[in-house]
Design an enzyme around this catalytic site. Structure first.
Site, mmCIF file in Angstrom:
data_model
loop_
_atom_site.group_PDB
_atom_site.id
_atom_site.type_symbol
_atom_site.label_atom_id
_atom_site.label_comp_id
_atom_site.label_asym_id
_atom_site.label_seq_id
_atom_site.Cartn_x
_atom_site.Cartn_y
_atom_site.Cartn_z
ATOM 1 N N TYR A 157 0.844 -1.188 0.000
ATOM 2 C CA TYR A 157 0.000 0.000 0.000
ATOM 3 C C TYR A 157 0.885 1.246 0.000
ATOM 4 O O TYR A 157 2.050 1.215 0.391
ATOM 5 C CB TYR A 157 -0.946 0.015 1.209
ATOM 6 C CG TYR A 157 -0.271 0.230 2.552
ATOM 7 C CD1 TYR A 157 -0.068 1.515 3.055
ATOM 8 C CD2 TYR A 157 0.157 -0.852 3.320
ATOM 9 C CE1 TYR A 157 0.532 1.716 4.297
ATOM 10 C CE2 TYR A 157 0.756 -0.660 4.551
ATOM 11 C CZ TYR A 157 0.946 0.624 5.037
ATOM 12 O OH TYR A 157 1.554 0.823 6.258
ATOM 13 N N CYS A 158 0.298 2.366 -0.455
ATOM 14 C CA CYS A 158 0.959 3.671 -0.407
ATOM 15 C C CYS A 158 -0.136 4.729 -0.279
ATOM 16 O O CYS A 158 -1.279 4.399 0.046
ATOM 17 C CB CYS A 158 1.851 3.891 -1.628
ATOM 18 S SG CYS A 158 1.007 3.710 -3.218
ATOM 19 N N THR A 159 0.178 5.970 -0.523
ATOM 20 C CA THR A 159 -0.776 7.050 -0.267
ATOM 21 C C THR A 159 -1.999 6.970 -1.175
ATOM 22 O O THR A 159 -3.130 6.944 -0.705
ATOM 23 C CB THR A 159 -0.100 8.422 -0.436
ATOM 24 O OG1 THR A 159 1.072 8.467 0.377
ATOM 25 C CG2 THR A 159 -1.039 9.544 -0.026
ATOM 26 N N GLY A 198 -1.783 4.991 -4.391
ATOM 27 C CA GLY A 198 -1.709 3.821 -5.260
ATOM 28 C C GLY A 198 -0.646 3.844 -6.323
ATOM 29 O O GLY A 198 -0.276 2.800 -6.867
ATOM 30 N N ILE A 229 -4.217 4.525 0.668
ATOM 31 C CA ILE A 229 -4.799 4.842 1.976
ATOM 32 C C ILE A 229 -5.983 5.800 1.823
ATOM 33 O O ILE A 229 -6.980 5.693 2.542
ATOM 34 C CB ILE A 229 -3.725 5.472 2.892
ATOM 35 C CG1 ILE A 229 -2.558 4.511 3.074
ATOM 36 C CG2 ILE A 229 -4.319 5.852 4.239
ATOM 37 C CD1 ILE A 229 -1.301 5.155 3.623
#
Length: 347
Positions: free
Chosen positions: A198-200, A202, A227
């Site tokens: 996951y990241c901020t 995508g 997220i």
């Protein structure tokens, strides 16, 4: 010819935004799509986005587009139609901010770059379209409950410091470029397990998941929309929220709260706190976490050195900037590592 750059002073733009009562919506988007003429594409974007009053930061490269912006809410539907009408942009996801007062950006900047995210990868060596399987919030929660699943945070340490998913592996890096080989090394013996990244929003996972599949990882997944979208779905569907703390964002807000947990500490005194600021010494401008008490004590600076420097006459500051070094670099933007406390921050 119409000027395709904003030349108004930043402080003037900030004052205008503070006074503005116009409702605005903050959002982010990206699309990997081959562009034959990035400069021309950039100019076309700038013209119609400026007309709609869009503000923010957009990167354009041959591999696609990456943007974090705010749009006048009254123009939001028009903006969506214009953007998705571009060839190859149909169905483009727009990640809408959770916490938003509409004042996240002050000017429109669209830059042509070599890549929309600096990753250090040779894209010719693997197929970037063969990405990992997308997961919505419900699927993410279900898969991460399994014993054979490893959750990996593909963000930098200063992002995960203020908020992350429980049990996630969080590489101690300052850039995405550093994270890619380090994560591969950390997971070398787990290539048959479920790897959920996951990241901020995508975009980093889009590239990373394709790279790790190319490197032999069997079951690679990514949180669709990152997220930002996870928080929205959890809120709308009443799902369990597995994210603790704040989501670091790259605009004036520097973070949006996902849970009430405060998991970080002030880098100067160690008290629980999770709001990032930039050092008020413009010759330093370090990004760090500072509580309100330390902001008063250090005049919104990261150290006594910077606080004292800021009080010097302007002419002396200008001259000393030519040779003065703060935090290891002239006009540096380094990041603090988490500190256990103490009067001065760890660097």
């Amino acid at each position: 010819m119409k000027r395709l750059y904003n030349l108004v002073n930043r402080s003037v733009l900030q004052q205008q935004m503070v006074k503005s009562t116009e409702a605005r919506t903050t959002l982010s988007f990206y699309r990997y799509r081959q562009l034959s003429e990035p400069p021309q594409f950039r100019d076309e974007l700038y013209q119609w986005m400026e007309e709609l009053g869009v503000l923010g930061r957009i990167y354009v490269a041959r591999e696609g587009v990456n943007g974090q912006i705010s749009v006048p809410t009254a123009q939001l539907e028009t903006f969506k139609k214009r953007l998705r009408a571009i060839e190859g942009f149909a169905g483009l996801r727009l990640n809408v901010a959770i916490e938003d007062d509409g004042k996240s950006f002050f000017k429109l900047k669209i830059k042509v770059r070599d890549k929309i995210v600096a990753d250090g990868l040779d894209d010719a060596s693997f197929d970037v379209t063969q990405r990992g399987q997308h997961l919505n919030a419900r699927e993410f929660n279900e898969l991460t409950d399994r014993d054979n699943t490893i959750v990996v945070d593909m963000r930098n340490h200063y992002e995960s410091e203020v908020g992350h998913f429980s049990e996630a592996i969080r590489p101690d890096v300052e850039t995405f470029r550093e994270a890619l080989p380090l994560v591969e090394q950390m997971l070398a013996d787990d290539k048959d397990k479920n790897i959920v990244m996951y990241c901020t929003g995508g975009i980093r996972c889009e590239k990373a998941s394709a790279y790790y599949k190319h490197r032999g990882f069997k079951n690679v997944f990514q949180l669709d929309g990152g997220i930002i979208e996870y928080a929205r779905q959890v809120q709308q569907e009443g799902l369990e929220n597995k994210f603790i703390g704040k989501n670091f964002v790259f605009d004036e807000r520097m973070g949006e709260r996902i849970s009430d947990d405060v998991i970080a500490r002030c880098h100067q005194c160690g008290t629980p706190y999770d709001s990032h600021v930039n050092c008020a010494n413009d010759a330093c401008h370090l990004l760090f976490i500072q509580c309100e008490a330390c902001a008063q004590k250090y005049q919104h600076c990261c150290s006594r050195e910077c606080s004292d420097f800021r009080l010097l006459p302007e002419d002396e500051r200008r001259e000393r900037r030519k040779y003065e070094i703060f935090n290891g670099a002239r006009f540096g933007k380094g990041r603090f590592k988490a500190s256990p406390g103490g009067d001065e921050p760890a660097i």
